[in-house]
Design an enzyme around this catalytic site. Structure first.
Site, PDB file in Angstrom:
ATOM      1  N   ALA A 119       0.824  -1.059  -0.122  1.00  0.00           N
ATOM      2  CA  ALA A 119      -0.081   0.016   0.008  1.00  0.00           C
ATOM      3  C   ALA A 119       0.691   1.315  -0.122  1.00  0.00           C
ATOM      4  O   ALA A 119       2.023   1.094   0.560  1.00  0.00           O
ATOM      5  CB  ALA A 119      -1.010  -0.186   1.287  1.00  0.00           C
ATOM      6  N   GLU A 137      -2.230 -12.661  -4.870  1.00  0.00           N
ATOM      7  CA  GLU A 137      -3.869 -12.527  -4.961  1.00  0.00           C
ATOM      8  C   GLU A 137      -4.078 -11.290  -4.881  1.00  0.00           C
ATOM      9  O   GLU A 137      -3.680 -10.300  -4.195  1.00  0.00           O
ATOM     10  CB  GLU A 137      -4.447 -13.490  -4.053  1.00  0.00           C
ATOM     11  CG  GLU A 137      -4.538 -14.852  -4.062  1.00  0.00           C
ATOM     12  CD  GLU A 137      -3.656 -15.528  -3.204  1.00  0.00           C
ATOM     13  OE1 GLU A 137      -3.214 -14.887  -2.239  1.00  0.00           O
ATOM     14  OE2 GLU A 137      -3.344 -16.742  -3.378  1.00  0.00           O
ATOM     15  N   TYR A 192       0.897  -4.573 -10.707  1.00  0.00           N
ATOM     16  CA  TYR A 192       1.378  -5.918 -11.207  1.00  0.00           C
ATOM     17  C   TYR A 192       1.719  -6.391 -12.704  1.00  0.00           C
ATOM     18  O   TYR A 192       2.879  -6.936 -12.866  1.00  0.00           O
ATOM     19  CB  TYR A 192       0.465  -6.903 -10.580  1.00  0.00           C
ATOM     20  CG  TYR A 192       0.481  -6.957  -8.923  1.00  0.00           C
ATOM     21  CD1 TYR A 192       1.109  -6.047  -8.077  1.00  0.00           C
ATOM     22  CD2 TYR A 192      -1.036  -6.967  -8.585  1.00  0.00           C
ATOM     23  CE1 TYR A 192       1.001  -5.738  -6.826  1.00  0.00           C
ATOM     24  CE2 TYR A 192      -1.410  -7.044  -7.152  1.00  0.00           C
ATOM     25  CZ  TYR A 192      -0.503  -6.110  -6.314  1.00  0.00           C
ATOM     26  OH  TYR A 192      -0.848  -5.952  -5.033  1.00  0.00           O
TER      27      TYR A 192
HETATM   28  C1  LIG Z   1      -1.593  -0.391  -5.868  1.00  0.00           C
HETATM   29  C2  LIG Z   1      -0.752   0.591  -5.380  1.00  0.00           C
HETATM   30  C3  LIG Z   1       0.246   0.091  -3.986  1.00  0.00           C
HETATM   31  C4  LIG Z   1       0.083   1.351  -6.276  1.00  0.00           C
HETATM   32  O1  LIG Z   1       1.004   1.963  -5.566  1.00  0.00           O
HETATM   33  P1  LIG Z   1       1.722   3.307  -6.251  1.00  0.00           P
HETATM   34  O2  LIG Z   1       2.618   3.715  -5.548  1.00  0.00           O
HETATM   35  O3  LIG Z   1       0.713   4.425  -6.761  1.00  0.00           O
HETATM   36  O4  LIG Z   1       2.452   2.600  -7.780  1.00  0.00           O
HETATM   37  P2  LIG Z   1       3.421   3.112  -8.443  1.00  0.00           P
HETATM   38  O5  LIG Z   1       3.608   4.746  -8.615  1.00  0.00           O
HETATM   39  O6  LIG Z   1       4.604   2.631  -8.138  1.00  0.00           O
HETATM   40  O7  LIG Z   1       2.908   2.649 -10.023  1.00  0.00           O
HETATM   41  C5  LIG Z   1       3.694   1.911 -10.908  1.00  0.00           C
HETATM   42  C6  LIG Z   1       3.018   1.423 -12.092  1.00  0.00           C
HETATM   43  O8  LIG Z   1       1.719   0.802 -11.815  1.00  0.00           O
HETATM   44  C7  LIG Z   1       0.578   1.236 -12.569  1.00  0.00           C
HETATM   45  N1  LIG Z   1      -0.417   1.866 -11.893  1.00  0.00           N
HETATM   46  C8  LIG Z   1      -0.166   2.171 -10.539  1.00  0.00           C
HETATM   47  N2  LIG Z   1      -1.377   2.932 -10.201  1.00  0.00           N
HETATM   48  C9  LIG Z   1      -2.199   2.782 -11.058  1.00  0.00           C
HETATM   49  C10 LIG Z   1      -3.365   3.425 -11.386  1.00  0.00           C
HETATM   50  N3  LIG Z   1      -4.371   4.155 -10.369  1.00  0.00           N
HETATM   51  N4  LIG Z   1      -4.180   3.129 -12.514  1.00  0.00           N
HETATM   52  C11 LIG Z   1      -3.328   2.686 -13.685  1.00  0.00           C
HETATM   53  N5  LIG Z   1      -2.329   2.120 -13.601  1.00  0.00           N
HETATM   54  C12 LIG Z   1      -1.713   2.280 -12.232  1.00  0.00           C
HETATM   55  C13 LIG Z   1       1.243   2.127 -13.620  1.00  0.00           C
HETATM   56  O9  LIG Z   1       1.695   1.350 -14.711  1.00  0.00           O
HETATM   57  C14 LIG Z   1       2.362   2.638 -12.801  1.00  0.00           C
HETATM   58  O10 LIG Z   1       3.525   3.416 -13.595  1.00  0.00           O
HETATM   59  P3  LIG Z   1       3.295   4.875 -14.276  1.00  0.00           P
HETATM   60  O11 LIG Z   1       2.730   5.767 -13.043  1.00  0.00           O
HETATM   61  O12 LIG Z   1       4.837   5.331 -14.644  1.00  0.00           O
HETATM   62  O13 LIG Z   1       2.312   4.846 -15.155  1.00  0.00           O
HETATM   63  C15 LIG Z   1      -1.744   1.998  -4.508  1.00  0.00           C
HETATM   64  O14 LIG Z   1      -2.728   2.472  -5.558  1.00  0.00           O
HETATM   65  C16 LIG Z   1      -2.380   1.353  -3.452  1.00  0.00           C
HETATM   66  O15 LIG Z   1      -1.917   1.537  -2.312  1.00  0.00           O
HETATM   67  N6  LIG Z   1      -3.628   0.969  -3.433  1.00  0.00           N
HETATM   68  C17 LIG Z   1      -4.633   0.703  -2.296  1.00  0.00           C
HETATM   69  C18 LIG Z   1      -4.039  -0.546  -1.637  1.00  0.00           C
HETATM   70  C19 LIG Z   1      -4.031  -1.618  -2.591  1.00  0.00           C
HETATM   71  O16 LIG Z   1      -5.289  -1.940  -3.265  1.00  0.00           O
HETATM   72  N7  LIG Z   1      -2.844  -2.649  -2.590  1.00  0.00           N
HETATM   73  C20 LIG Z   1      -2.972  -3.719  -3.455  1.00  0.00           C
HETATM   74  C21 LIG Z   1      -3.610  -4.830  -2.990  1.00  0.00           C
HETATM   75  S1  LIG Z   1      -2.850  -5.765  -1.840  1.00  0.00           S
END
Ligand SMILES: CC(C)(COP(=O)(O)OP(=O)(O)OC[C@H]1O[C@@H](n2cnc3c(N)ncnc32)[C@H](O)[C@@H]1OP(=O)(O)O)[C@@H](O)C(=O)NCCC(=O)NCCS
Length: 162
Positions: A88, A121, A133
Site C-alpha cells: 500500500a 492474490e 502488477y
Molecule cells: C496499488 C498501489 C499500491 C500502487 O502504488 P503506487 O505507489 O501508486 O504505484 P506506482 O507509482 O509505483 O505505480 C507503478 C505503475 O503501476 C501502474 N499503476 C499504479 N497505479 C495505477 C492506477 N491507479 N491506474 C493505472 N495504473 C496504475 C502504472 O503502470 C504505474 O506506472 P506509471 O505511474 O509510470 O504509469 C496503490 O494504488 C495503493 O496503495 N492502493 C490501495 C491498496 C491496494 O489496493 N493494494 C494492493 C492490494 S494488496
C-alpha cells in the site's frame, strides 16, 4: 533484509527499510485509507514476528518537504517462492513509483534467497493494483472464487518468474 534501499521516487528521497513496531500506527493509517477492509493493527504486528515474513516501509526524507512513512509491503519467503500479502502507498504519495519500488524490493530479496517465483492474490476489481502488477511483468494464472470472505469477491492469482 536489514539495509535501507534508496529509490528515485520524486519529489523527496524515499528509502526502504524494515518496519519497526513504532511504525505500526502510521501503517494502520495508510491501510485504513487504502482498503475498504483494512488489516488490523494486530494482524500487521503479527507479521513483524514471523521469521518467514518481511515487512518493509518506504520512508520519505523529512528534509524534503513531506517526511515519514508513505508506504509498506508485507511478503513471505517460503521455499522458492516470494508471496506478496499486502502492499500500500499513502493516498497522497501515489503514482510516484513507491509501489513499484516496494514490489521490486520483495523480488530482489527473493532472488537473493534463491526464490524462483513471486505470487500474489488481488481482488478482481482492484484496477490500480492489477495495473501495477502487470507493469511489473506478473501474469494472471487463475481465479480463486469468493476468496475474500468480506464481500465474496474473487481473487485473481498472479505470478512472476524470477
Ligand atoms: C496499488 C498501489 C499500491 C500502487 O502504488 P503506487 O505507489 O501508486 O504505484 P506506482 O507509482 O509505483 O505505480 C507503478 C505503475 O503501476 C501502474 N499503476 C499504479 N497505479 C495505477 C492506477 N491507479 N491506474 C493505472 N495504473 C496504475 C502504472 O503502470 C504505474 O506506472 P506509471 O505511474 O509510470 O504509469 C496503490 O494504488 C495503493 O496503495 N492502493 C490501495 C491498496 C491496494 O489496493 N493494494 C494492493 C492490494 S494488496
Amino acid at each position: 533484509m536489514r539495509e535501507p534501499i534508496d529509490t528515485l521516487a520524486a519529489p523527496g528521497t524515499v528509502r526502504l527499510r524494515p518496519m519497526r513496531p513504532e511504525d505500526l500506527d502510521r501503517a494502520v493509517e495508510i491501510e485504513k485509507s487504502g482498503f475498504r477492509h483494512p488489516w488490523s493493527r494486530d494482524l500487521l504486528a503479527r507479521e513483524l514476528s514471523h521469521a518467514w515474513s518481511t515487512v518493509l516501509v518506504a520512508e520519505e526524507d523529512p528534509g524534503r518537504g513531506g517526511g515519514g512513512i508513505v508506504g509498506f509491503i508485507v511478503f513471505w519467503l517460503v521455499h522458492d517462492e516470494v508471496h506478496v500479502l499486502n502492499v500500500a502507498t499513502a493516498t497522497e504519495a501515489r503514482r510516484r513509483g513507491i509501489g513499484r519500488a516496494l514490489m521490486d524490493a520483495a523480488v530482489e530479496a527473493g532472488r537473493k534467497r534463491g526464490a524462483r517465483l513471486a505470487t500474489l492474490e488481488v481482488r478482481r476489481t482492484n484496477v490500480p493494483a492489477i495495473a501495477l502488477y502487470r507493469a511489473l511483468g506478473y501474469r494472471e494464472i487463475g481465479i480463486r472464487p469468493n476468496y475474500y470472505a468480506d464481500e465474496g469477491e474473487d481473487a485473481i492469482v498472479m505470478l512472476l518468474d524470477l
